[in-house]
Design a protein around this motif. Sequence first.
Motif, short mmCIF file in Angstrom:
data_model
loop_
_atom_site.label_atom_id
_atom_site.label_comp_id
_atom_site.label_asym_id
_atom_site.label_seq_id
_atom_site.Cartn_x
_atom_site.Cartn_y
_atom_site.Cartn_z
N VAL A 1 39.91 27.37 69.79
CA VAL A 1 39.37 26.66 68.63
C VAL A 1 38.57 27.66 67.53
CG1 VAL A 1 37.33 26.02 69.81
CG2 VAL A 1 38.28 24.51 68.02
N ILE A 2 37.87 28.42 68.20
CA ILE A 2 36.95 29.21 67.37
C ILE A 2 37.81 30.55 66.53
CG2 ILE A 2 34.98 30.88 67.45
CD1 ILE A 2 33.86 29.20 69.44
N SER A 3 38.97 30.97 66.99
CA SER A 3 39.78 32.01 66.43
C SER A 3 40.29 31.19 65.10
CB SER A 3 40.83 32.37 67.24
OG SER A 3 41.91 31.37 67.65
N ARG A 4 40.66 29.64 65.37
CA ARG A 4 41.17 29.39 64.24
C ARG A 4 39.98 28.94 62.95
NH1 ARG A 4 44.41 24.53 67.29
NH2 ARG A 4 46.31 25.71 67.63
N ALA A 5 38.79 28.60 63.41
CA ALA A 5 37.77 28.23 62.67
C ALA A 5 36.97 29.51 62.04
CB ALA A 5 36.33 27.64 63.52
N ASP B 1 30.42 24.18 64.91
CA ASP B 1 29.77 23.64 63.48
C ASP B 1 28.49 23.50 63.59
OD1 ASP B 1 32.31 23.61 62.46
OD2 ASP B 1 32.80 21.31 62.93
N ARG B 2 27.65 23.24 64.49
CA ARG B 2 26.36 23.19 64.68
C ARG B 2 25.56 24.40 65.01
NH1 ARG B 2 24.96 18.91 69.06
NH2 ARG B 2 23.01 19.85 68.69
N LEU B 3 26.11 25.51 66.08
CA LEU B 3 25.39 26.54 66.24
C LEU B 3 25.98 27.84 65.56
CD1 LEU B 3 25.24 25.71 70.07
CD2 LEU B 3 23.49 25.26 68.37
N GLY B 4 27.01 27.85 65.05
CA GLY B 4 27.62 28.97 64.41
C GLY B 4 28.93 29.17 65.49
N ARG B 5 29.83 30.23 65.21
CA ARG B 5 30.99 30.47 65.80
C ARG B 5 30.79 31.59 66.81
NH1 ARG B 5 32.63 26.28 63.14
NH2 ARG B 5 33.26 26.51 61.18
N ALA C 1 38.79 19.89 55.50
CA ALA C 1 37.41 19.83 56.40
C ALA C 1 36.44 20.89 56.09
CB ALA C 1 37.45 19.63 58.10
N PRO C 2 36.06 21.23 54.68
CA PRO C 2 35.29 22.40 54.55
C PRO C 2 34.08 22.45 55.06
CG PRO C 2 35.19 20.88 52.57
CD PRO C 2 36.29 20.39 53.55
N HIS C 3 33.22 21.49 55.66
CA HIS C 3 32.11 21.27 56.16
C HIS C 3 32.36 21.15 57.68
CE1 HIS C 3 30.66 21.58 52.25
NE2 HIS C 3 30.91 20.33 51.97
N ALA C 4 33.51 20.98 58.12
CA ALA C 4 33.47 20.66 59.76
C ALA C 4 34.77 21.37 60.13
CB ALA C 4 33.58 19.25 59.99
N LYS C 5 35.03 22.79 59.68
CA LYS C 5 36.34 23.44 60.28
C LYS C 5 36.32 23.54 62.02
CE LYS C 5 36.85 25.70 56.05
NZ LYS C 5 36.84 27.07 55.11
N GLY C 6 35.26 23.86 62.47
CA GLY C 6 35.36 23.95 64.07
C GLY C 6 35.70 22.59 64.63
N THR C 7 35.21 21.44 64.19
CA THR C 7 35.76 20.06 64.50
C THR C 7 37.13 19.66 64.29
OG1 THR C 7 33.35 19.26 64.14
CG2 THR C 7 35.18 17.62 64.36
N ALA C 8 37.52 20.10 62.95
CA ALA C 8 39.01 20.13 62.67
C ALA C 8 40.01 20.70 63.38
CB ALA C 8 39.20 20.36 61.00
#
Length: 405
Positions: free
Chosen positions: A119-123, A72-76, A336-343
């Motif tokens: 986690v990133i495939s989902r994000a 969510d901070r660095l990109g996927r 979580a539109p602004h934190a999909k990686g965290t979600a």
Amino acid sequence: MVRPGRPAVSGSLLVVLALLSALAPFSIDMYLPAFTRLAADLHTSAASVQLTLTTFLIGLALGQLVIGPLSDRLGRRRPLLIGSALALLATLACALAPNIWVLVAARFVQGCTGAAGIVISRAVAADRTAGAAAARIFTLFASLSGFAPVVAPLLGGALAPHGWRPEFWVLGAIYAVMFAGSILVVPESLAPERRHTGGFTSTTRAIGGLLTDRGYLGYTLTFALGFAALMAYISASPFVIQNVLGLSTTEYTVVFATNALGMVAVGAVASRLTTRIRPETLLTVGQATMLLFGIVVLILLLAHAPAAAVLPALFVQVAVFPLIAGNATALAVARAPHAKGTASALMGALQFTLGALVSPLVGLGGPATGLPMTITVVTAALLALTTRLLTLHTTPHPEPAPAPA
């Protein structure tokens, strides 16, 4: 917005993301047939060999909790490529391990870094789709998550006569293919203006917001409890189908494969239904069906019914899993539109933690009873449905447009 004429998720991207999401079952199940050879070759105990599985699952859970917020901070793309490369190296270290403790350590690193693909495939899928389109993709992911546990042990069984190291060499080749696919196919899906810039404080705030969002927690628990029910079946099915129902090893393989294909079929149908039926409705149908047929299987086993009566009910109970996992995931990440990686990370961590807890529970009654499996399935399904009922009146957050293609 996505440029006209260009799909948010192309066919090649969908394939790579789906395979990345299936790396966990391959890493968990493929080397299981070689456990005995591994213990003998490394002069260690069965308990120490089992530790290689436990540490992988712990690494998988912890890795998602780190990599999801980081993305969510660095990109996927950057965390995915670094994680995939390190996971490949860790897999090769497993193949070359001179003793059990090096293997245990390498498996932990493999879990931590391999978590990037899950986690990133989902994000990425959540970044580029929304609503019914997201539900469709996550349903397909769930279908594959049921098929991979069939393919992995079959492949592992074919390699087992040659020792345990070939299992990890082949697994390394799979990781290499996924790393190449990540480089060539997976784009950056999180635009710089949508990334977090607040460091650890921002990550903590995002996690706290998710943990206090009843809607997100409801969908996440629904997803994780559905996975726990599936793991109860996967862990106990060899004993239930062979020892309790009296089928042979070959017949068990056919039944297990048939149930997995049922998941694929239901996932394919459900992915088409998402264009006409709301994800909430499909999720409710999936949950109610799993609970109903879980109860049916429990009653049949208590009545000592023959395999011909139990297996069709067991088939339906297992096959509806994609309806639960796909739609619950889509609805959770939409919160979580602004934190999909965290979600996605929190979902994955809970998923594999519950999976690791359930696996030993279903063996408590010994190998000659199916009651622990069915009781676990019914309990998980009932808890998931109760959780949904408690969060029905939450209001969804608005979902932003998919990221630029």
